[in-house]
Design a protein around this motif. Structure first.
Motif, PDB file in Angstrom:
ATOM      1  N   THR A   1      27.482  42.354  26.954  1.00  0.00           N
ATOM      2  CA  THR A   1      27.397  42.276  28.414  1.00  0.00           C
ATOM      3  C   THR A   1      26.038  42.717  28.936  1.00  0.00           C
TER       4      THR A   1
ATOM      5  N   GLY B   1      34.267  42.890  36.676  1.00  0.00           N
ATOM      6  CA  GLY B   1      34.427  42.655  35.247  1.00  0.00           C
ATOM      7  C   GLY B   1      33.354  41.754  34.665  1.00  0.00           C
TER       8      GLY B   1
ATOM      9  N   VAL C   1      33.488  37.996  35.459  1.00  0.00           N
ATOM     10  CA  VAL C   1      34.875  37.519  35.436  1.00  0.00           C
ATOM     11  C   VAL C   1      35.388  37.577  36.863  1.00  0.00           C
TER      12      VAL C   1
ATOM     13  N   PHE D   1      29.222  30.327  31.998  1.00  0.00           N
ATOM     14  CA  PHE D   1      28.819  31.360  31.032  1.00  0.00           C
ATOM     15  C   PHE D   1      27.539  30.914  30.338  1.00  0.00           C
TER      16      PHE D   1
ATOM     17  N   ASN E   1      27.527  37.999  32.840  1.00  0.00           N
ATOM     18  CA  ASN E   1      28.486  36.908  33.001  1.00  0.00           C
ATOM     19  C   ASN E   1      29.763  37.507  33.590  1.00  0.00           C
TER      20      ASN E   1
ATOM     21  N   GLN F   1      35.509  30.674  33.451  1.00  0.00           N
ATOM     22  CA  GLN F   1      36.929  30.934  33.305  1.00  0.00           C
ATOM     23  C   GLN F   1      37.714  30.305  34.448  1.00  0.00           C
TER      24      GLN F   1
ATOM     25  N   THR G   1      32.199  39.510  30.949  1.00  0.00           N
ATOM     26  CA  THR G   1      32.725  38.908  29.733  1.00  0.00           C
ATOM     27  C   THR G   1      31.583  38.606  28.775  1.00  0.00           C
TER      28      THR G   1
END
Length: 261
Positions: free
Chosen positions: A249, A243, A220, A185, A218, A73, A245
């Motif tokens: 999860t 967090g 965030v 990711f 993965n 991201q 993603t």
């Protein structure tokens, strides 16, 4: 005989950059799928002459796999100044880092995206004080590598539209928008399917699915290094990544059965 099928797709993403200045090459997003039919059972390489009972037990198995990999991201760290390092070095040091949880409670690991030294010095840089001789808080002035507010002793940032009602412009002290790519990711799903002939055209299908089979987290990454309630700034606890993603999860195992006629 055996059959092997594969599917693959790719997609370009945007440039990474600071403000209007690009920093790196176009990133690539990739997804692939794999299917494998075991060569066991009637008409196949192994046990091709097996009787009905053996074929029902050992034949008809299929393994399906799906692998998804894509660039992380894009994270905007905000209108800040980089001190002691440049954008190229930032890209190399912005990565997942885990440390033991000193409290002994769950989770056992804490996750960060920046080196601890950079976090500590950035906290100092945002802990300003109008009454301190140094202009900083009790921890003293920052040193080494750190992020600093756009305003500084050598540059007072004034919004480009300070006279306008919106007051949403940016000056020229900071980066305006410091964007960096987060961690890649990765996800792997597997399923094992067994087709069992019953009578005539009827059959029983049994399937075991393992989603996120390697139980890979993965993360965030956090962003927005600004000195207010919504950003990181002087709060050392705000730099921790909490967090996750992805559709799954954590590892998920499903058992599925279907009867067809």
């Amino acid at each position: 005989m055996s059959a092997l099928a594969a599917e693959q797709e790719s997609e370009h993403l945007v440039l990474v950059g600071i403000g209007d200045q690009p920093l790196g090459a176009i990133e690539m997003r990739e997804r692939s799928a794999l299917e494998r039919i075991w060569p066991v059972g009637k008409g196949r390489r192994f046990l091709g002459n097996a009787n009905g009972v053996v074929d029902r037990i050992l034949g008809g198995w299929q393994l399906h796999g799906s692998i998804r990999m894509q660039t992380g991201q894009q994270v905007d760290l905000g209108n800040v100044r980089m001190v002691g390092f440049d954008a190229k070095e930032l890209k190399s040091m912005f990565k997942v880092r885990t440390v033991d949880n000193a409290s002994g409670t769950l989770p056992r690991k804490r996750v960060f995206m920046l080196p601890q030294a950079v976090i500590d010095e950035t906290v100092k840089a945002f802990s300003v004080s109008a009454t301190s001789p140094t202009g900083y808080g009790a921890q003293g002035p920052p040193s080494g590598k750190y992020f600093a507010p756009a305003n500084g002793p050598d540059c007072i940032e004034v919004s480009a539209d300070d006279l306008a009602a919106t007051n949403d412009g940016s000056g020229a002290c900071g980066t305006r928008s410091l964007v960096v790519a987060g961690p890649m990711f990765r996800n792997v799903d597997l399923s094992l399917t067994k087709m069992i002939p019953v009578v005539g055209r009827t059959r029983l299908e049994f399937r075991v699915e393992a989603l996120n089979v390697f139980n890979r987290p993965n993360f965030v990454p956090v962003g927005g290094i600004v000195n207010n309630a919504s950003g990181l700034g002087s709060n050392p606890n705000s730099y921790e990544v909490t967090g996750l993603t992805g559709a799954n999860t954590s590892r998920t195992v499903q058992l599925v059965s279907r009867f067809s006629w």
